[in-house]
Design a protein around this motif. Sequence first.
Motif, mmCIF file in Angstrom:
data_model
loop_
_atom_site.group_PDB
_atom_site.id
_atom_site.type_symbol
_atom_site.label_atom_id
_atom_site.label_comp_id
_atom_site.label_asym_id
_atom_site.label_seq_id
_atom_site.Cartn_x
_atom_site.Cartn_y
_atom_site.Cartn_z
ATOM 1 N N GLY A 1 0.819 -1.213 0.000
ATOM 2 C CA GLY A 1 0.000 0.000 0.000
ATOM 3 C C GLY A 1 0.846 1.253 0.000
ATOM 4 O O GLY A 1 1.808 1.379 0.755
ATOM 5 N N GLY B 1 2.076 3.808 4.189
ATOM 6 C CA GLY B 1 3.040 2.991 3.450
ATOM 7 C C GLY B 1 4.215 3.807 2.951
ATOM 8 O O GLY B 1 5.379 3.399 3.084
ATOM 9 N N ARG C 1 -1.694 -0.940 -5.383
ATOM 10 C CA ARG C 1 -2.538 -1.508 -6.444
ATOM 11 C C ARG C 1 -3.148 -0.463 -7.381
ATOM 12 O O ARG C 1 -3.486 -0.758 -8.521
ATOM 13 C CB ARG C 1 -3.629 -2.391 -5.839
ATOM 14 C CG ARG C 1 -4.750 -1.648 -5.193
ATOM 15 C CD ARG C 1 -5.850 -2.573 -4.726
ATOM 16 N NE ARG C 1 -6.734 -1.860 -3.835
ATOM 17 C CZ ARG C 1 -7.521 -2.420 -2.960
ATOM 18 N NH1 ARG C 1 -7.552 -3.732 -2.835
ATOM 19 N NH2 ARG C 1 -8.300 -1.696 -2.208
ATOM 20 N N VAL D 1 -10.399 9.994 0.309
ATOM 21 C CA VAL D 1 -11.005 10.821 1.354
ATOM 22 C C VAL D 1 -9.953 11.071 2.448
ATOM 23 O O VAL D 1 -9.035 10.263 2.615
ATOM 24 C CB VAL D 1 -12.253 10.116 1.937
ATOM 25 C CG1 VAL D 1 -11.892 8.904 2.784
ATOM 26 C CG2 VAL D 1 -13.139 11.082 2.725
ATOM 27 N N SER E 1 -8.092 16.907 5.593
ATOM 28 C CA SER E 1 -7.777 17.921 6.591
ATOM 29 C C SER E 1 -6.733 17.340 7.542
ATOM 30 O O SER E 1 -6.978 16.330 8.191
ATOM 31 C CB SER E 1 -9.068 18.270 7.334
ATOM 32 O OG SER E 1 -8.814 19.181 8.337
ATOM 33 N N ARG F 1 -5.935 14.874 -1.695
ATOM 34 C CA ARG F 1 -5.142 13.680 -1.428
ATOM 35 C C ARG F 1 -4.436 13.138 -2.681
ATOM 36 O O ARG F 1 -3.379 12.510 -2.567
ATOM 37 C CB ARG F 1 -6.030 12.619 -0.784
ATOM 38 C CG ARG F 1 -6.352 12.905 0.682
ATOM 39 C CD ARG F 1 -5.143 12.702 1.573
ATOM 40 N NE ARG F 1 -4.690 11.336 1.523
ATOM 41 C CZ ARG F 1 -5.143 10.348 2.280
ATOM 42 N NH1 ARG F 1 -6.052 10.600 3.190
ATOM 43 N NH2 ARG F 1 -4.679 9.118 2.164
ATOM 44 N N HIS G 1 0.310 -2.548 -8.858
ATOM 45 C CA HIS G 1 0.700 -3.916 -8.502
ATOM 46 C C HIS G 1 -0.075 -4.314 -7.259
ATOM 47 O O HIS G 1 0.058 -3.665 -6.207
ATOM 48 C CB HIS G 1 2.210 -4.003 -8.221
ATOM 49 C CG HIS G 1 3.050 -4.016 -9.444
ATOM 50 N ND1 HIS G 1 3.126 -2.958 -10.320
ATOM 51 C CD2 HIS G 1 3.856 -4.987 -9.960
ATOM 52 C CE1 HIS G 1 3.944 -3.250 -11.311
ATOM 53 N NE2 HIS G 1 4.400 -4.485 -11.126
ATOM 54 N N ASP H 1 -4.491 2.864 8.599
ATOM 55 C CA ASP H 1 -5.841 2.282 8.597
ATOM 56 C C ASP H 1 -5.805 0.758 8.591
ATOM 57 O O ASP H 1 -6.789 0.121 8.956
ATOM 58 C CB ASP H 1 -6.626 2.764 7.363
ATOM 59 C CG ASP H 1 -7.245 4.137 7.569
ATOM 60 O OD1 ASP H 1 -6.909 4.793 8.576
ATOM 61 O OD2 ASP H 1 -8.065 4.558 6.725
HETATM 62 C C1 LIG Z 1 -15.356 9.659 5.812
HETATM 63 C C2 LIG Z 1 -13.922 9.813 6.168
HETATM 64 C C3 LIG Z 1 -13.358 11.083 6.271
HETATM 65 C C4 LIG Z 1 -12.011 11.228 6.637
HETATM 66 N N1 LIG Z 1 -11.475 12.489 6.781
HETATM 67 C C5 LIG Z 1 -10.207 12.617 7.219
HETATM 68 C C6 LIG Z 1 -9.615 13.911 7.373
HETATM 69 O O1 LIG Z 1 -10.225 14.956 7.140
HETATM 70 N N2 LIG Z 1 -8.316 13.965 7.786
HETATM 71 C C7 LIG Z 1 -7.571 12.838 8.054
HETATM 72 O O2 LIG Z 1 -6.411 12.952 8.450
HETATM 73 N N3 LIG Z 1 -8.097 11.623 7.864
HETATM 74 C C8 LIG Z 1 -9.386 11.485 7.459
HETATM 75 N N4 LIG Z 1 -9.891 10.227 7.240
HETATM 76 C C9 LIG Z 1 -9.020 9.066 7.451
HETATM 77 C C10 LIG Z 1 -8.001 8.897 6.322
HETATM 78 O O3 LIG Z 1 -8.664 8.797 5.079
HETATM 79 C C11 LIG Z 1 -7.179 7.633 6.565
HETATM 80 O O4 LIG Z 1 -6.939 7.466 7.944
HETATM 81 C C12 LIG Z 1 -5.821 7.667 5.833
HETATM 82 O O5 LIG Z 1 -5.997 7.769 4.451
HETATM 83 C C13 LIG Z 1 -5.028 6.400 6.188
HETATM 84 O O6 LIG Z 1 -3.866 6.300 5.417
HETATM 85 P P1 LIG Z 1 -3.266 4.852 5.060
HETATM 86 O O7 LIG Z 1 -2.008 5.103 4.338
HETATM 87 O O8 LIG Z 1 -3.280 4.013 6.278
HETATM 88 O O9 LIG Z 1 -4.358 4.192 4.089
HETATM 89 P P2 LIG Z 1 -4.803 4.665 2.621
HETATM 90 O O10 LIG Z 1 -4.592 6.115 2.457
HETATM 91 O O11 LIG Z 1 -6.183 4.144 2.428
HETATM 92 O O12 LIG Z 1 -3.801 3.900 1.654
HETATM 93 C C14 LIG Z 1 -3.856 2.505 1.498
HETATM 94 C C15 LIG Z 1 -3.362 2.168 0.110
HETATM 95 O O13 LIG Z 1 -3.217 0.746 0.017
HETATM 96 C C16 LIG Z 1 -3.561 0.349 -1.292
HETATM 97 N N5 LIG Z 1 -3.907 -1.073 -1.251
HETATM 98 C C17 LIG Z 1 -4.970 -1.646 -0.629
HETATM 99 N N6 LIG Z 1 -4.950 -2.982 -0.798
HETATM 100 C C18 LIG Z 1 -3.846 -3.256 -1.541
HETATM 101 C C19 LIG Z 1 -3.293 -4.454 -2.062
HETATM 102 N N7 LIG Z 1 -3.872 -5.641 -1.852
HETATM 103 N N8 LIG Z 1 -2.155 -4.385 -2.789
HETATM 104 C C20 LIG Z 1 -1.544 -3.188 -3.021
HETATM 105 N N9 LIG Z 1 -2.042 -2.017 -2.567
HETATM 106 C C21 LIG Z 1 -3.166 -2.043 -1.833
HETATM 107 C C22 LIG Z 1 -4.740 1.247 -1.646
HETATM 108 O O14 LIG Z 1 -4.909 1.356 -3.053
HETATM 109 C C23 LIG Z 1 -4.323 2.566 -0.999
HETATM 110 O O15 LIG Z 1 -3.687 3.440 -1.912
HETATM 111 C C24 LIG Z 1 -11.227 10.079 6.879
HETATM 112 C C25 LIG Z 1 -11.781 8.796 6.739
HETATM 113 C C26 LIG Z 1 -13.110 8.659 6.401
HETATM 114 C C27 LIG Z 1 -13.694 7.275 6.290
#
Ligand SMILES: Cc1cc2nc3c(=O)[nH]c(=O)nc-3n(C[C@H](O)[C@H](O)[C@H](O)COP(=O)(O)OP(=O)(O)OC[C@H]3O[C@@H](n4cnc5c(N)ncnc54)[C@H](O)[C@@H]3O)c2cc1C
Length: 431
Positions: A18, A23, A42, A50, A53, A113, A135, A300
């Motif tokens: 990810g 990541g 991927r 989403v 902020s 984003r 990928h 997440d």
């Molecule tokens: C309604 C809502 C509103 C929100 N508003 C805010 C806000 O205002 N401010 C804030 O800070 N946070 C907010 N969030 C939370 C925020 O969106 C997440 O906490 C943040 O994006 C987490 O980052 P991450 O890198 O853990 O996951 P992500 O940003 O989701 O990145 C995960 C990545 O993994 C990839 N992936 C998934 N499965 C695979 C696989 N099998 N193989 C390869 N790649 C894969 C995906 O394509 C994705 O690009 C909000 C969430 C929600 C639900």
Amino acid sequence: MTAPAMSMSNTYDVVVIGGGPAGATAATLLAQHGLHVALFERAQFPRFHVGESLLPAVLPIFDRLGCHEAIRAAGFLVKPGGSFYDDYEGRGRSTFMFQRNAVHPAFAYNVLRAPFDDLLLQHATSAGVAVYRQHSVRHPRITSEYATVEVQTPQGTTQTVQARVLVDASGRSALLGGAVGKRAPLPDLGKVAIFAHFQGMQRDPEVPDGNIRIHLVQDGWIWWIPLADGMDSVGCVLHANVVKERGGSVDTLFESVLATSPRLTAGLAQAQRVTPVHTTANFSYRVLPVVGDRYLAIGDAAGFVDPIFSSGVFIAMRSAELAAAAVVQAFRRQDFRAKAFQPYATSLQRGFPPFLALMRRFYEPAFLDLFLTPDPTRHLYQAVLWVLSGAAFDQQPFWFQCRLKMFFAAIRLRQAIRWTTGLPTASRWLW
Ligand SMILES: Cc1cc2nc3c(=O)[nH]c(=O)nc-3n(C[C@H](O)[C@H](O)[C@H](O)COP(=O)(O)OP(=O)(O)OC[C@H]3O[C@@H](n4cnc5c(N)ncnc54)[C@H](O)[C@@H]3O)c2cc1C
């Protein structure tokens, strides 16, 4: 730049699943420590996401990653604070401004984003990470010698890749949570978010332009996040029961919820929606355990509760930093057992409760009575600001703990007053 499929090795020190903020942060830090890191994402970047902020506590992480200058140059809108509007019980508006302290500056950013995540991923590439976009990772397996994944290339071929350690940053997919651990929805927190971007909204000139606006309405709450170049992100968070009762199309439901806020109605009068209406549901869950032999889950992929205080990206990047430190230590000691990663899991467990406690309180009318009229409790309110800026994740000084407890005691008192005077006291957390 995406690493060419031809060059994909079969073995890495670390594989990161990810390429979101979690990541990209973990991969960059690990590569900066000299580890051989591959990151598989991927999606095709830049991609819509989403969560726009940010919190001030994320800025020192940009410094530590070495990408703050690039973030500044990207021209994201500066967010000096937040403004809460009660469009339901008529308690008015409350604005808070972040305050500079030893942990962070007095502002954050509101980011689109797509370019933000792309920038972090490009930074990972410059740090030496082999980044593979489009990928997809499947079938993670942990053995005593290696962690193994199947990687599907854009051409549809599959390659087996092994690493000493796997970092799951797959966001809400929580790939390892599903395969090795357990991804459990939080009971009764079945919320739904509906959101889109607009151009040409009229922002309230009485509050700082970059402030996030939160509007409380009958069926839930609405975010209004001002972005650069005259763009605004608007979304509402509703309980799934509301969505079921209302029925109809998502677009119509979205419009009808926004129409319950007079300020949103006025703000949208001349505006144009420039993206489709997106939805996401059941976004509250826990993943257990977050570490195991040869793996760690971050961002997440380790869990998510509620978007109300914009904590997601900060927790994603901070958990990535903590996890990267644990992985570097594991390589030094050549010990990749779950026990070696436990300090990371413990830090995560310690950092999250202040956010969770405030999120729960936010849905109580007594909290809003105090929060929307902060002056009488100004000294207690400092503790709330400490949480809202992200500082409490790592530092919970004695003054903070005392004031937060006093603030919660003031809420209980206010709750009792509401109860004796016949005002509603029921929490909207679960409804
Ligand atoms: C309604 C809502 C509103 C929100 N508003 C805010 C806000 O205002 N401010 C804030 O800070 N946070 C907010 N969030 C939370 C925020 O969106 C997440 O906490 C943040 O994006 C987490 O980052 P991450 O890198 O853990 O996951 P992500 O940003 O989701 O990145 C995960 C990545 O993994 C990839 N992936 C998934 N499965 C695979 C696989 N099998 N193989 C390869 N790649 C894969 C995906 O394509 C994705 O690009 C909000 C969430 C929600 C639900």
